[in-house]
Design a protein around this motif. Structure first.
Motif, short mmCIF file in Angstrom:
data_model
loop_
_atom_site.label_atom_id
_atom_site.label_comp_id
_atom_site.label_asym_id
_atom_site.label_seq_id
_atom_site.Cartn_x
_atom_site.Cartn_y
_atom_site.Cartn_z
N GLY A 107 -10.00 -44.62 -1.14
CA GLY A 107 -10.23 -43.72 -2.27
C GLY A 107 -11.44 -42.84 -2.18
O GLY A 107 -11.35 -41.62 -2.28
N ASN A 108 -12.64 -43.42 -2.01
CA ASN A 108 -13.86 -42.62 -2.11
C ASN A 108 -14.68 -42.63 -0.82
O ASN A 108 -15.88 -42.40 -0.85
N ILE A 109 -14.02 -42.94 0.29
CA ILE A 109 -14.74 -43.01 1.56
C ILE A 109 -14.70 -41.64 2.22
O ILE A 109 -13.64 -41.07 2.46
N ASP A 110 -15.88 -41.10 2.50
CA ASP A 110 -15.96 -39.82 3.18
C ASP A 110 -15.84 -40.03 4.68
O ASP A 110 -16.34 -41.01 5.22
N ALA A 111 -15.19 -39.10 5.34
CA ALA A 111 -15.10 -39.15 6.79
C ALA A 111 -16.30 -38.41 7.38
O ALA A 111 -16.73 -37.39 6.84
N PRO A 112 -16.87 -38.90 8.47
CA PRO A 112 -18.01 -38.22 9.09
C PRO A 112 -17.58 -36.91 9.74
O PRO A 112 -16.39 -36.63 9.89
N GLU A 113 -18.57 -36.14 10.13
CA GLU A 113 -18.29 -34.87 10.80
C GLU A 113 -17.74 -35.11 12.20
O GLU A 113 -18.17 -36.04 12.89
N PRO A 114 -16.78 -34.29 12.63
CA PRO A 114 -16.22 -34.47 13.98
C PRO A 114 -17.18 -33.98 15.05
O PRO A 114 -18.17 -33.29 14.77
N ILE A 115 -16.88 -34.34 16.29
CA ILE A 115 -17.61 -33.83 17.44
C ILE A 115 -17.10 -32.43 17.75
O ILE A 115 -15.89 -32.20 17.83
N ALA A 116 -17.99 -31.50 17.92
CA ALA A 116 -17.60 -30.11 18.17
C ALA A 116 -16.71 -30.02 19.39
O ALA A 116 -16.99 -30.62 20.43
N GLY A 117 -15.61 -29.29 19.24
CA GLY A 117 -14.68 -29.08 20.34
C GLY A 117 -13.70 -30.20 20.56
O GLY A 117 -12.88 -30.14 21.49
N ARG A 118 -13.73 -31.24 19.71
CA ARG A 118 -12.83 -32.38 19.91
C ARG A 118 -11.99 -32.67 18.67
O ARG A 118 -11.67 -33.82 18.39
N ALA A 138 -9.39 -39.81 11.16
CA ALA A 138 -8.25 -39.57 12.05
C ALA A 138 -7.20 -38.70 11.38
O ALA A 138 -6.60 -37.83 12.02
N SER A 139 -6.96 -38.92 10.08
CA SER A 139 -5.96 -38.12 9.37
C SER A 139 -6.37 -36.66 9.29
O SER A 139 -5.52 -35.77 9.22
N ARG A 140 -7.66 -36.40 9.30
CA ARG A 140 -8.17 -35.02 9.18
C ARG A 140 -8.36 -34.33 10.52
O ARG A 140 -8.18 -33.11 10.63
N HIS A 141 -8.75 -35.10 11.54
CA HIS A 141 -9.24 -34.46 12.76
C HIS A 141 -8.50 -34.85 14.03
O HIS A 141 -8.83 -34.34 15.10
N MET A 142 -7.53 -35.76 13.94
CA MET A 142 -6.83 -36.21 15.14
C MET A 142 -5.32 -36.05 14.98
O MET A 142 -4.81 -35.94 13.86
N GLN A 143 -4.64 -36.02 16.11
CA GLN A 143 -3.19 -36.08 16.11
C GLN A 143 -2.76 -37.42 16.71
O GLN A 143 -3.44 -37.97 17.58
N ALA A 144 -1.65 -37.92 16.20
CA ALA A 144 -1.14 -39.20 16.68
C ALA A 144 -0.13 -38.98 17.79
O ALA A 144 0.48 -37.91 17.92
N ILE A 145 0.04 -40.00 18.61
CA ILE A 145 1.10 -40.04 19.62
C ILE A 145 2.12 -41.06 19.13
O ILE A 145 1.77 -42.21 18.86
N PHE A 146 3.37 -40.65 19.00
CA PHE A 146 4.37 -41.55 18.43
C PHE A 146 5.73 -41.24 19.03
O PHE A 146 5.96 -40.16 19.59
N PRO A 147 6.69 -42.18 18.93
CA PRO A 147 8.01 -41.96 19.51
C PRO A 147 8.72 -40.78 18.84
O PRO A 147 8.65 -40.58 17.63
N GLY A 148 9.39 -39.99 19.66
CA GLY A 148 10.21 -38.91 19.12
C GLY A 148 11.57 -39.43 18.67
O GLY A 148 12.04 -40.46 19.15
N ARG A 149 12.20 -38.76 17.76
CA ARG A 149 13.48 -39.22 17.24
C ARG A 149 14.66 -38.76 18.10
O ARG A 149 15.72 -39.37 18.09
N LEU A 150 14.46 -37.69 18.85
CA LEU A 150 15.55 -37.13 19.63
C LEU A 150 15.69 -37.89 20.95
O LEU A 150 14.82 -37.84 21.81
N GLU A 208 -3.31 -41.08 6.19
CA GLU A 208 -4.27 -42.17 6.30
C GLU A 208 -3.60 -43.53 6.42
O GLU A 208 -4.12 -44.42 7.12
N ALA A 209 -2.47 -43.70 5.77
CA ALA A 209 -1.79 -45.00 5.82
C ALA A 209 -1.35 -45.31 7.25
O ALA A 209 -1.46 -46.45 7.71
N PHE A 210 -0.85 -44.30 7.96
CA PHE A 210 -0.47 -44.49 9.36
C PHE A 210 -1.68 -44.92 10.19
O PHE A 210 -1.62 -45.88 10.95
N TRP A 211 -2.79 -44.19 10.02
CA TRP A 211 -3.98 -44.48 10.82
C TRP A 211 -4.61 -45.80 10.44
O TRP A 211 -5.20 -46.48 11.29
N ALA A 212 -4.48 -46.18 9.17
CA ALA A 212 -5.04 -47.46 8.74
C ALA A 212 -4.43 -48.62 9.52
O ALA A 212 -5.12 -49.59 9.86
#
Length: 211
Positions: free
Chosen positions: A6-17, A60-72, A84-88
C-alpha cells in the motif's frame, strides 16, 4: 505469502537500467535480507539493493520487465511489464531459491567475515607473506561487478581475481619473480575499483571491501 504494498515507495532506479527484463534475487547481510533485480543473461544488476519485499515488488512493477512463458505454441522467453502481485511472488521465491547462488549458505553474508578477509589481505601486503586463512566471499565481488561496468581488467602481468585469491591464501604457488605483497596489493586495488565503480547503492552495501 500475502504482501501489502500500500504505502511502500520504490527507490530510484539505476540510470540506464530501466525497462530491462530480469528476475529477482536476494541475499542476507548480517541476517537482514536485501532484494535486487537481476538480468541473468547479461550478468547485470537491474536495481539498487532493496531491504523491503514490498518495495522490491513495486520497483520491479515500475522499472523492470518480466520473462514469462508465451501463450502461442508454448513459446518461452516473452517479456513484458507485470503488476506488483506478479513480482511479489518472485520476491518471495527469491528468499528460498536462486538462479544465481543455489546454495543458501552462499547467499548468507556477514560484515565481520568480509572485514576479516580484507584485514588478512592487508596482513599479506604488510608482511609480504601468504596468509593461509585468507578467504574472500565472491558473491559481493560478483554483485559489485554486475552493479558496475564489469570486472576491471588485470594490469599487465597480473592474474585474475580468483588466481590472486588462491596465491594470497597459499592454495596456488607464487609465480616466479613475484612477491605476495604485489599480488595482494593488486587484489586490493581491484576490490577498490569494484566498490568505486558500482552504481546505485551497491558501494554502500560493501564499503568494507575498500581499503
Amino acid at each position: 505469502m500475502s504482501m501489502n504494498t500500500g504505502n511502500i515507495d520504490a527507490p530510484e532506479p539505476i540510470a540506464g537500467r530501466t525497462g530491462l527484463a530480469g528476475g529477482i534475487e536476494s541475499f542476507t547481510l548480517d541476517r537482514q535480507r536485501f532484494y535486487f533485480g537481476y538480468d541473468h543473461k547479461q550478468g547485470r544488476v537491474l536495481s539498487p539493493a532493496i531491504d523491503d519485499a514490498a518495495a522490491m515488488a513495486r520497483f520491479a512493477s515500475r522499472h523492470m520487465q518480466a520473462i514469462f512463458p508465451g501463450r502461442l505454441f508454448g513459446l518461452l522467453g516473452k517479456t513484458g511489464p507485470k503488476d506488483e502481485a506478479f513480482w511479489a511472488e518472485l520476491v518471495t521465491w527469491s528468499e528460498n531459491a536462486s538462479d544465481l547462488r543455489p546454495d543458501p549458505l552462499d547467499r548468507a553474508l556477514t560484515r565481520i567475515r568480509l572485514v576479516a578477509g580484507v584485514s588478512k589481505l592487508a596482513l599479506a601486503i604488510r608482511e609480504n607473506r601468504v596468509v593461509y586463512e585468507f578467504a574472500l566471499d565472491m558473491l559481493p565481488c560478483d554483485l559489485l561487478v554486475a552493479a558496475g561496468d564489469g570486472m576491471p581488467p588485470p594490469a599487465d602481468g597480473q592474474e585474475d581475481i580468483e588466481a590472486q585469491i588462491a596465491i594470497v591464501s597459499g592454495d596456488t604457488p607464487l609465480p616466479p619473480g613475484r612477491e605476495v605483497a604485489d599480488v595482494a596489493r593488486a587484489l586490493q586495488a581491484r576490490l577498490n575499483a569494484l566498490v568505486q565503480g558500482a552504481h546505485g547503492n551497491w558501494a554502500e552495501m560493501f564499503p568494507m571491501l575498500e581499503s
